[in-house]
Design a protein around this motif. Sequence first.
Motif, PDB file in Angstrom:
ATOM      1  N   GLY A 130      -8.341   5.621  -0.944  1.00  0.00           N
ATOM      2  CA  GLY A 130      -8.461   4.379  -1.707  1.00  0.00           C
ATOM      3  C   GLY A 130      -9.752   4.282  -2.494  1.00  0.00           C
ATOM      4  N   ASN A 131     -10.822   4.888  -1.988  1.00  0.00           N
ATOM      5  CA  ASN A 131     -12.122   4.792  -2.655  1.00  0.00           C
ATOM      6  C   ASN A 131     -12.272   5.746  -3.824  1.00  0.00           C
ATOM      7  OD1 ASN A 131     -12.677   3.050  -0.589  1.00  0.00           O
ATOM      8  ND2 ASN A 131     -14.370   4.214   0.276  1.00  0.00           N
ATOM      9  N   ALA A 132     -11.597   6.897  -3.754  1.00  0.00           N
ATOM     10  CA  ALA A 132     -11.837   7.941  -4.750  1.00  0.00           C
ATOM     11  C   ALA A 132     -10.571   8.397  -5.466  1.00  0.00           C
ATOM     12  CB  ALA A 132     -12.513   9.140  -4.082  1.00  0.00           C
ATOM     13  N   ILE A 133      -9.537   8.767  -4.716  1.00  0.00           N
ATOM     14  CA  ILE A 133      -8.368   9.382  -5.349  1.00  0.00           C
ATOM     15  C   ILE A 133      -7.616   8.386  -6.230  1.00  0.00           C
ATOM     16  CG2 ILE A 133      -6.124  10.426  -4.912  1.00  0.00           C
ATOM     17  CD1 ILE A 133      -7.364  11.716  -2.431  1.00  0.00           C
TER      18      ILE A 133
ATOM     19  N   ALA B  91       3.070   5.161   1.462  1.00  0.00           N
ATOM     20  CA  ALA B  91       3.047   4.268   0.300  1.00  0.00           C
ATOM     21  C   ALA B  91       2.250   4.878  -0.845  1.00  0.00           C
ATOM     22  CB  ALA B  91       2.447   2.920   0.699  1.00  0.00           C
ATOM     23  N   THR B  92       1.159   5.565  -0.522  1.00  0.00           N
ATOM     24  CA  THR B  92       0.320   6.165  -1.554  1.00  0.00           C
ATOM     25  C   THR B  92       1.051   7.298  -2.265  1.00  0.00           C
ATOM     26  OG1 THR B  92      -1.607   5.640  -0.186  1.00  0.00           O
ATOM     27  CG2 THR B  92      -1.961   7.138  -2.009  1.00  0.00           C
ATOM     28  N   VAL B  93       1.966   7.976  -1.580  1.00  0.00           N
ATOM     29  CA  VAL B  93       2.781   9.022  -2.218  1.00  0.00           C
ATOM     30  C   VAL B  93       3.513   8.448  -3.426  1.00  0.00           C
ATOM     31  CG1 VAL B  93       4.807  10.495  -1.907  1.00  0.00           C
ATOM     32  CG2 VAL B  93       3.055  10.401  -0.134  1.00  0.00           C
ATOM     33  N   PHE B  94       4.036   7.240  -3.276  1.00  0.00           N
ATOM     34  CA  PHE B  94       4.732   6.587  -4.399  1.00  0.00           C
ATOM     35  C   PHE B  94       3.747   6.057  -5.436  1.00  0.00           C
ATOM     36  CE2 PHE B  94       6.191   2.583  -6.280  1.00  0.00           C
ATOM     37  CZ  PHE B  94       7.316   3.026  -6.971  1.00  0.00           C
ATOM     38  N   VAL B  95       2.715   5.381  -4.974  1.00  0.00           N
ATOM     39  CA  VAL B  95       1.801   4.690  -5.883  1.00  0.00           C
ATOM     40  C   VAL B  95       1.067   5.662  -6.794  1.00  0.00           C
ATOM     41  CG1 VAL B  95      -0.296   3.260  -6.002  1.00  0.00           C
ATOM     42  CG2 VAL B  95       1.527   2.704  -4.376  1.00  0.00           C
TER      43      VAL B  95
ATOM     44  N   PHE C  70      -2.418  -2.988  -3.683  1.00  0.00           N
ATOM     45  CA  PHE C  70      -1.609  -3.085  -2.467  1.00  0.00           C
ATOM     46  C   PHE C  70      -1.791  -1.844  -1.590  1.00  0.00           C
ATOM     47  CE2 PHE C  70       2.502  -2.361  -0.236  1.00  0.00           C
ATOM     48  CZ  PHE C  70       2.462  -3.467   0.593  1.00  0.00           C
ATOM     49  N   ALA C  71      -1.818  -0.669  -2.219  1.00  0.00           N
ATOM     50  CA  ALA C  71      -2.052   0.558  -1.465  1.00  0.00           C
ATOM     51  C   ALA C  71      -3.417   0.531  -0.794  1.00  0.00           C
ATOM     52  CB  ALA C  71      -1.926   1.777  -2.379  1.00  0.00           C
ATOM     53  N   CYS C  72      -4.405  -0.038  -1.478  1.00  0.00           N
ATOM     54  CA  CYS C  72      -5.744  -0.141  -0.899  1.00  0.00           C
ATOM     55  C   CYS C  72      -5.752  -1.055   0.323  1.00  0.00           C
ATOM     56  CB  CYS C  72      -6.743  -0.633  -1.947  1.00  0.00           C
ATOM     57  SG  CYS C  72      -7.191   0.614  -3.179  1.00  0.00           S
ATOM     58  N   VAL C  73      -4.950  -2.099   0.297  1.00  0.00           N
ATOM     59  CA  VAL C  73      -4.834  -2.966   1.476  1.00  0.00           C
ATOM     60  C   VAL C  73      -4.272  -2.175   2.657  1.00  0.00           C
ATOM     61  CG1 VAL C  73      -3.637  -4.958   2.455  1.00  0.00           C
ATOM     62  CG2 VAL C  73      -4.626  -5.102   0.162  1.00  0.00           C
ATOM     63  N   LEU C  74      -3.197  -1.417   2.425  1.00  0.00           N
ATOM     64  CA  LEU C  74      -2.601  -0.616   3.503  1.00  0.00           C
ATOM     65  C   LEU C  74      -3.585   0.439   4.007  1.00  0.00           C
ATOM     66  CD1 LEU C  74       1.032  -0.041   2.144  1.00  0.00           C
ATOM     67  CD2 LEU C  74       0.260  -1.715   3.824  1.00  0.00           C
ATOM     68  N   LEU C  75      -4.300   1.076   3.087  1.00  0.00           N
ATOM     69  CA  LEU C  75      -5.292   2.071   3.484  1.00  0.00           C
ATOM     70  C   LEU C  75      -6.433   1.419   4.256  1.00  0.00           C
ATOM     71  CD1 LEU C  75      -5.306   4.090   0.147  1.00  0.00           C
ATOM     72  CD2 LEU C  75      -4.555   4.983   2.366  1.00  0.00           C
ATOM     73  N   GLY C  76      -6.758   0.180   3.904  1.00  0.00           N
ATOM     74  CA  GLY C  76      -7.786  -0.553   4.635  1.00  0.00           C
ATOM     75  C   GLY C  76      -7.367  -0.869   6.058  1.00  0.00           C
ATOM     76  N   VAL C  77      -6.077  -1.176   6.252  1.00  0.00           N
ATOM     77  CA  VAL C  77      -5.567  -1.398   7.608  1.00  0.00           C
ATOM     78  C   VAL C  77      -5.724  -0.119   8.426  1.00  0.00           C
ATOM     79  CG1 VAL C  77      -3.504  -1.885   8.973  1.00  0.00           C
ATOM     80  CG2 VAL C  77      -3.970  -3.200   6.893  1.00  0.00           C
ATOM     81  N   SER C  78      -5.406   1.024   7.818  1.00  0.00           N
ATOM     82  CA  SER C  78      -5.555   2.305   8.507  1.00  0.00           C
ATOM     83  C   SER C  78      -7.012   2.575   8.846  1.00  0.00           C
ATOM     84  CB  SER C  78      -5.013   3.444   7.640  1.00  0.00           C
ATOM     85  OG  SER C  78      -3.662   3.241   7.318  1.00  0.00           O
TER      86      SER C  78
END
Length: 398
Positions: free
Chosen positions: A234-237, A293-297, A308-316
């Motif tokens: 989420g921070n770089a890619i 989710a990031t595979v799609f985004v 939204f992907a960043c939110v999910l990555l933040g949960v992880s």
Amino acid sequence: MKNKQWLRVALPVFGVAWGGNGFTPMLVHYREQGVLAAVTVDLMLVYYAIGVAIGLLGTGPLSDRFGRRALMLPAPIVALMGSVLIASGEQTAWLMGLGRFCAGIAVGMAMTAGGSWIKELSTPRFDATAKPSSGAMRVAMSLSAGFGLGAGASGLIGQCAPLPGQLPFVFHILLTLAFQPLLFGVQETRQSPRRAAGAIPRSGVFPLRAMFSFRFLFLAAAVAPWVFGTAFVGNAILPQRFQPEMDHPIALTGMFITIVLITGFVVQRGMPLLPAHLRPSLSLGAVVVSMSATVFVVDHLSLLRVAFACVLLGVSYGSCMYTGLSETIEVAVPNELGSLSGVYYSLTYTGMVFPALLTALSGSFTYPQMLGFGAAVAVVLLIVSVWASRRVYRPQRG
């Protein structure tokens, strides 16, 4: 105020973390300038990672031997020196590299000595209101808040204010000067084993028995690489892939980083409410969901999808950070907490290589393929964590 001594350590730890990650959105600024070669700019992350590794692996054993205060007190000053060097060396590679190295060392010192100090101040001996989960939660939240708000503020200042190469770091310098006095007068929680017991820790420099224990290997170490692995997706890619579509790339990059890390901060606040035996599996389950989710985004980029992907990555990120840290605290004996924390945090920072690895392999594989492989690895580790959790927690549940 006695019960709030942990907060007087947590705020300087927050400040050090602010300085460590405040540089990340500024990478866009340095690339846009074109004064430094692109590879030189990318090397700043390497210098930082080397500094973190030295800080983690060096400070942990030293803080176990000589106390938390001796190693945490200089950490904000080292971070301040890093910001001074970066601000004064905007167009000078060696100055910026040295500054990032100092920032990394300071973060390593804060994570081990500062984190151990907060954890030990979050026990009934020093804080009558503390719960068994308070230590891990307070440490994780201090770091996540600093990493997240530092990146967000630096991105906004770097995008909108004059002197973008200096002002974000001047702000960190002022923050450090404000928080540093809080450390004076906080009680030491760990004496030198030489003075306390007449001998150095039995395990030597590193806590080998704890490092190779079943619980550390299959629970703490299993989630560790995903802490910054998911965070740096989420921070770089995602920001790098989305950058051509951005009108304000520095500010938006900072915003995406902040979303990841502040989401992690919020998640860490709620993790103690979950049963301990479910935390590893739920954390790795979150990794599976966020990476999928990031595979799609990554191939269907839009502002809302990336956010939204960043939110999910933040949960992880948040769930893995708390889970791994709480398992580490449970495994460590008192005179090895700093050392084992250093080992755990070192494993978390292996996730920082994910962006560079994916970039290096992008000529042979697509990003959805590589991120999908990551999700598949997380599925395997999820199955392993379910088995390991049943074995570790069976006595408590019986």
